[in-house]
Design an enzyme around this catalytic site. Structure first.
Site, PDB file in Angstrom:
ATOM      1  N   GLY A  26      43.247  31.167  33.261  1.00  0.00           N
ATOM      2  CA  GLY A  26      43.896  31.537  34.521  1.00  0.00           C
ATOM      3  C   GLY A  26      43.109  31.057  35.716  1.00  0.00           C
ATOM      4  O   GLY A  26      43.188  31.649  36.799  1.00  0.00           O
ATOM      5  N   ALA A  69      43.313  28.593  37.763  1.00  0.00           N
ATOM      6  CA  ALA A  69      43.917  27.858  38.874  1.00  0.00           C
ATOM      7  C   ALA A  69      44.390  28.753  40.018  1.00  0.00           C
ATOM      8  O   ALA A  69      44.734  28.254  41.089  1.00  0.00           O
ATOM      9  CB  ALA A  69      45.082  27.010  38.371  1.00  0.00           C
ATOM     10  N   GLY A  78      44.574  33.173  41.750  1.00  0.00           N
ATOM     11  CA  GLY A  78      44.291  34.600  41.692  1.00  0.00           C
ATOM     12  C   GLY A  78      42.876  34.957  41.277  1.00  0.00           C
ATOM     13  O   GLY A  78      41.902  34.319  41.689  1.00  0.00           O
ATOM     14  N   ILE A  79      42.771  35.983  40.447  1.00  0.00           N
ATOM     15  CA  ILE A  79      41.462  36.469  40.000  1.00  0.00           C
ATOM     16  C   ILE A  79      40.722  35.397  39.212  1.00  0.00           C
ATOM     17  O   ILE A  79      39.504  35.252  39.318  1.00  0.00           O
ATOM     18  CB  ILE A  79      41.627  37.751  39.160  1.00  0.00           C
ATOM     19  CG1 ILE A  79      42.210  38.880  40.013  1.00  0.00           C
ATOM     20  CG2 ILE A  79      40.281  38.186  38.574  1.00  0.00           C
ATOM     21  CD1 ILE A  79      42.554  40.127  39.213  1.00  0.00           C
ATOM     22  N   GLY A 118      47.365  35.685  32.776  1.00  0.00           N
ATOM     23  CA  GLY A 118      48.336  36.730  32.482  1.00  0.00           C
ATOM     24  C   GLY A 118      49.579  36.590  33.326  1.00  0.00           C
ATOM     25  O   GLY A 118      49.620  35.817  34.291  1.00  0.00           O
ATOM     26  N   TYR A 143      54.852  44.402  30.757  1.00  0.00           N
ATOM     27  CA  TYR A 143      53.543  44.237  31.396  1.00  0.00           C
ATOM     28  C   TYR A 143      52.573  45.386  31.086  1.00  0.00           C
ATOM     29  O   TYR A 143      51.513  45.149  30.489  1.00  0.00           O
ATOM     30  CB  TYR A 143      53.712  44.062  32.904  1.00  0.00           C
ATOM     31  CG  TYR A 143      52.393  43.913  33.625  1.00  0.00           C
ATOM     32  CD1 TYR A 143      51.633  42.763  33.472  1.00  0.00           C
ATOM     33  CD2 TYR A 143      51.895  44.926  34.444  1.00  0.00           C
ATOM     34  CE1 TYR A 143      50.412  42.621  34.112  1.00  0.00           C
ATOM     35  CE2 TYR A 143      50.686  44.795  35.102  1.00  0.00           C
ATOM     36  CZ  TYR A 143      49.942  43.639  34.923  1.00  0.00           C
ATOM     37  OH  TYR A 143      48.729  43.508  35.555  1.00  0.00           O
TER      38      TYR A 143
END
Length: 260
Positions: free
Chosen positions: A9, A11, A13-14, A72, A154
């Site tokens: 992940g 690329a 956000g977190i 996610g 989710y």
């Protein structure tokens, strides 16, 4: 000391904030994402997960000091389960042999504050006791019931991930090999997806009424990134099996004394 990390992940956000923070501190980072990453794969697929392991082995020279599984989805679709649970577990388990070759291996992933809220019991049972196909089948049933019901993909996937982590962290394969395994559970993180809702006083008030965060309110991705970096650093020698809530107090407000 320079360490080698893999971050999924990476690329946005977190994940991106974690990658950037590690690079800023002089570490080497292999980024994984659908695009704009060192390894571009789809973690909803078995082939994509296999590619992560193979490419990471090549790019790292066979040794990783840290793995941070951030990738996610929060969409009301079955693919959310495929990434959030099966993608994260495959990444952590598949790269464990590379971590075992490090002098100070660490691993972490991202759960969610929603893991303590409503979930779908049939989906959770399918994840824990059935096959991926069975779990995704139930996830598709939820998806087909509309966005409100479909959203249960989710929190259920994040609950399953947290439970998996709690069970695995103390085992011989992880703690016995000297690998701390932890998760963070963020509250509301300001991303391009959430920023429009938070842009007006009315929208912000609506969000904070449903998700109270009395300490400083919603946060940027840098705050959870700092926690992930600490959990996967050499200084973390004894924290393992923990789902650390970084939520501005949401967990304390919601659960109160019930955890004790």
């Amino acid at each position: 000391m320079t360490r080698s990390y893999l971050v999924t992940g990476a690329a946005s956000g977190i994940g991106r904030a974690t990658r950037d923070l590690l690079l800023e501190r002089g570490h080497r980072v292999i980024g994984v994402d659908l695009r704009n990453a060192d390894i571009e794969v789809d973690l909803t697929t078995a082939s994509g997960r296999d590619d992560v392991i193979g490419r990471a082995t090549e790019l790292s020279g066979g040794v990783l000091d840290g793995v941070v599984a951030v990738a996610g989805l929060s969409a009301p679709i079955a693919a959310t389960v495929a990434v959030n649970y099966y993608g994260a577990v495959a990444t952590l388990e598949g790269l464990r042999p590379l971590l075992a070759k490090s002098d100070a291996p660490r691993a972490a992933t991202v759960a969610s504050m929603t893991s303590i809220g409503p979930f779908d019991e049939r989906l959770l049972n399918a994840i824990e006791s059935g096959t991926e196909a069975e779990a995704l089948g139930r996830g598709k049933e939820l998806e087909d019931s509309g966005p409100e019901i479909g959203y249960l993909n989710y929190p259920t996937s994040k609950r399953a991930l947290a439970r998996w982590l709690r069970r695995q962290a103390p085992t011989e394969a992880w703690a016995g090999a000297g690998i701390p395994l932890n998760a963070i559970a963020p509250g509301i993180v300001l991303t391009p997806m959430t920023e429009p809702l938070m842009a007006t006083p009315e929208g912000r008030e609506q969000v904070l009424q449903s998700v109270p965060m009395p300490l400083n309110g919603p946060m940027g991705p840098a705050a959870p990134a700092e926690l992930l970096v600490w959990l996967t650093s050499e200084v973390n020698t004894h924290v393992t099996g923990q789902v650390v809530f970084i939520d501005g107090g949401f967990d304390a407000v919601t659960r109160g004394d019930s955890t004790w």
